[in-house]
Design an enzyme around this catalytic site. Structure first.
Site, PDB file in Angstrom:
ATOM      1  N   ASP A 458     -13.075   0.155  12.114  1.00 11.67           N
ATOM      2  CA  ASP A 458     -12.980  -1.203  12.647  1.00 11.67           C
ATOM      3  C   ASP A 458     -13.590  -1.438  14.288  1.00 11.67           C
ATOM      4  O   ASP A 458     -13.572  -0.220  14.725  1.00 11.67           O
ATOM      5  CB  ASP A 458     -11.759  -2.062  12.728  1.00 11.67           C
ATOM      6  N   ASP A 528     -13.366 -11.791   8.036  1.00 10.92           N
ATOM      7  CA  ASP A 528     -12.053 -11.796   7.773  1.00 10.92           C
ATOM      8  C   ASP A 528     -11.362 -13.083   7.265  1.00 10.92           C
ATOM      9  O   ASP A 528     -10.107 -13.295   6.846  1.00 10.92           O
ATOM     10  CB  ASP A 528     -11.319 -12.002   9.157  1.00 10.92           C
TER      11      ASP A 528
END
Ligand code: GLA
Length: 711
Positions: A458, A528
């Protein structure tokens, strides 16, 4: 032979380069002024017949070298005012390039024909090479450039783009791209070009969620299955730009590469610099043809492996930072029962990472959360028949961490300026050898000491205060490029050391997905936002440029945490099954019946996975124009196919028109089956031209149709 060079004698005005692929010609030549003048890009032509169009263009003394608006690659110097490919500053202050072609050759590179043009400056010892690697069956060309400083003084590269793609003359240019933001990435946009520039770019240090380095251009009349579409996608994961410009004389081109904003690169004597690859192509079969060509290209030429994606479970939305061995084991047991193949622990397993304000950078397993170490959880997961994956964010650090307390100078910063925190974190200066080594060391420890098969990597913030402490002032602006180079080097080393480990690229959702990153990552996290309805639009935009195989999609809880929307479990599954399926809900709150239903969907997914992840994708209908979204996947010999259709909301009792399928053999008979309905047998021609009636009703209904050759 995809590349032919027509020249009658030594290299000079009149030399023609004719690139020919299955459905495309790309033709340019050297005119009498030495300009690399572009002549044609589009449907096939006999390139040689364009020879007499190779001549200087002039409108007035103000616009004296007009053909430079259609130059294959532009060097800033002389009477040129468009977007330059290369702009330099020599040590004596001269900022003007006079590049002449000195060599044109065709060789082979990794099994493909490659054209290499060499140009040299008339006075300074600067050589530039332009590369064209040709993929005939995909109608694609990979382009990049290289500059070599053969002199004894530094040369500063102020702008160095990968390529310019000159477009054919056209009454109107429709420019298609994606736009978006966190949790709303990959939204399709289109605009008509008028005189001036349309710039897509990132200045945030990574690819970015606000747009993506891919474009398509057509004359406004192309659709999913017909019409010419010119397109390109850039492989760079830092600051980039793509500039579409239309001149007052009707010349259009799209240039792209590393963003010159706040960027410079100092080329020392003897050094060279290579730009990232900008891949361009032409589809005579509309936007669908474009996407299928880009998808095949990624699958066969870009991605690091050909293996199909596993069905994974990720515990992020179930537990957030409240990660404990026991809780994870409970989730893993349910996931295994459902048929999940890979269990992934997300953020929160290390250091004092109990929220997003602390612990990032301290990559040691939290002993309070994992009293028996990570190994004990991994052993449980393996015993349940799944493999194990884990989340990391190596490039960032919380100021509230042991790492930052030890090394406050390891982050990008400027003296006398505050350090802006985004998501309570700063960015590590991974261009420093000791920082790069720190990351490699902890990653090698993590992967070396544990049986880990998957890393979700990430990157949750953009750059601010881009200072490179300790680096001479005149090289400070190299940060944007050096960060990406170092990142690629870290991934390359990890992949070489741990070839069995698969990687996902994630950046607060889909902010670092591009052809550069995809050379290292097996899959990506597009957003997301896991609401299955919102996701359909995100996934549609994503599919224009990127392969469904790399599009990780989770089934999460309903009502959805982000927008409160309730959706049937089947709709959530169908939406996620159009890419690489994952589960991301709090399984402990799912009923037995939901778990049984989920298991059935996962079993179906495993059956159709080769179609979705290895077949050809056809977008049949879009929520942008219809209450129905539908997408189809077909295998190579057109004997097997799966269709997903989604209805948004039924109004006034309206009926849906029959859904016309694509990609089948019109003469073959197919059996079409949907769960709970009796199968029907129809010819491919009927299915494609008259369509399949759908019985979707009410709000958020969906169906999976299996279409198999009946004989
Ligand atoms: C980012 C990712 C999420 C999750 C969190 C963890 O937002 O996109 O999927 O991993 O970080 O902090």
């Amino acid at each position: 032979m995809p590349v032919t060079i027509h020249k009658d004698g030594p290299l000079c005005g009149g030399t023609l380069v004719d690139i020919r692929t299955d459905h495309m010609s790309y033709v340019f030549g050297i005119n009498e002024r030495g300009v690399l003048q572009h002549l044609h890009w589009g449907l096939p032509v006999a390139g040689r017949e364009l020879g007499d169009r190779l001549r200087p263009l002039r409108y007035s003394s103000f616009d004296a070298e007009l053909e430079r608006e259609m130059e294959e690659y532009t060097f800033w110097g002389g009477a040129f005012y468009g977007e330059p490919g290369l702009k330099v500053r020599f040590a004596d202050g001269v900022r003007d390039l006079r590049m002449k072609v000195t060599d044109v050759l065709v060789d082979a590179d990794r099994g493909r024909d490659r054209l290499v043009l060499t140009l040299k400056d008339e006075h300074y010892d600067l050589t530039v090479r332009l590369f064209y690697r040709v993929f005939p069956e995909l109608d694609l060309i990979e382009r990049h450039a290289e500059a070599v400083n053969g002199g004894s003084d530094d040369i500063v590269l102020e702008q160095f783009l990968s390529a310019a793609w000159p477009l054919p003359a056209c009454a109107k240019y429709r420019f298609t791209h994606v736009a978006g933001r966190w949790a709303g990435e990959y939204q399709l946009r289109e605009t008509f070009l008028s005189e001036g520039k349309k710039v897509l770019e990132s200045r945030g240090g990574f690819t970015g969620p606000h747009t993506n380095p891919w474009f398509a251009v057509d004359d406004g009349r192309a659709d999913e299955s017909s019409g010419g579409v010119w397109f390109g996608a850039l492989g760079w994961s830092g600051n980039w730009k793509i500039v579409a410009e239309l001149s007052s004389f009707g010349h259009a081109r799209v240039s792209g590469g590393i963003n010159d904003f706040d960027s410079e690169w100092r080329l020392r004597p003897g050094e060279s610099f290579t730009t990232p690859v900008f891949t361009g192509g032409f589809s005579p079969a509309g936007f669908g043809g474009m996407s299928r060509s880009l998808h095949r290209y990624q699958r066969d030429e870009v991605l690091p492996s050909r293996s199909l994606r596993k069905v994974l479970y990720n515990s992020w939305e179930a537990t957030y930072f409240d990660v404990h061995a026991q809780g994870q084991i409970e989730l893993a047991r349910i996931a295994a029962k459902m048929g999940v193949e890979r269990f992934v622990v997300d953020d929160g397993w290390f250091g004092a990472r109990n929220h997003d304000r602390a612990g990032l950078g301290d990559w040691t397993v939290n002993p309070a959360k994992f009293p028996d170490g990570l190994g004990a959880l991994i052993a449980e997961v393996k015993a349940l028949g799944m493999d194990f994956g884990i989340w990391v964010e190596p490039e960032a650090v919380n100021p509230d961490s042991d790492l930052y307390r030890r090394h406050p100078d390891w982050v990008y910063h400027f003296p006398n300026r505050p350090r802006t925190e985004l998501r309570n974190q700063l960015l590590l200066n991974i261009t420093k050898p000791e920082v790069k080594q720190y990351i490699l060391d902890f990653m090698c420890r993590l992967l070396g000491e544990h049986d880990i098969s998957f890393i979700k990597w990430d990157m949750n913030r953009t750059f601010t205060e881009p200072g490179l402490a300790g680096v001479p002032v005149e090289q400070q602006k190299e940060i944007w490029i050096r960060h990406v180079q170092s990142l690629y080097a870290i991934w390359a080393e990890l992949r070489a050391k741990f070839p069995h480990v698969e990687f996902e690229t994630c950046a607060g959702g889909g902010a670092r997905i591009d052809l550069g990153m995809l050379r290292y990552a097996d899959q990506s996290w597009p957003s997301d936002n896991t609401d299955a309805f919102d996701r359909l639009r995100i996934q549609e935009g994503f599919s224009y440029a990127y392969h469904p195989r790399i599009m990780m999609c989770w089934v999460t809880d309903s009502p959805h945490g982000m927008n409160g929307r309730s959706l049937p479990l089947s709709f959530r599954f169908h939406s996620a099954m159009t890419g690489a399926l994952g589960i991301g809900g709090n399984l402990k709150a799912w009923t037995e019946e939901e778990i049984r239903e989920a298991a059935a969907h996962i079993a179906t997914y495993k059956e159709i996975r080769p179609l979705v992840q290895d077949g050809s994708q056809y977008r049949l209908s879009s929520f942008r124009h219809s209450p129905l979204m539908a997408v189809q996947y077909v295998n190579a010999d057109r004997t097997d196919s799966v269709v997903f259709a989604f209805r948004h909301a039924q109004q006034f009792g309206g009926r849906l028109p029959a859904l016309r399928l694509a990609g089948l053999d019109e003469h073959k008979k197919y059996e079409v089956s949907a769960s709970g309905e009796s199968p029907v047998i129809m010819h491919g021609g009927t299915l494609m031209n008259a369509g399949v009636p759908l019985s979707l009703r009410g709000d958020f209904d969906s169906v999976l149709l299996r279409v198999r050759a009946a004989e």
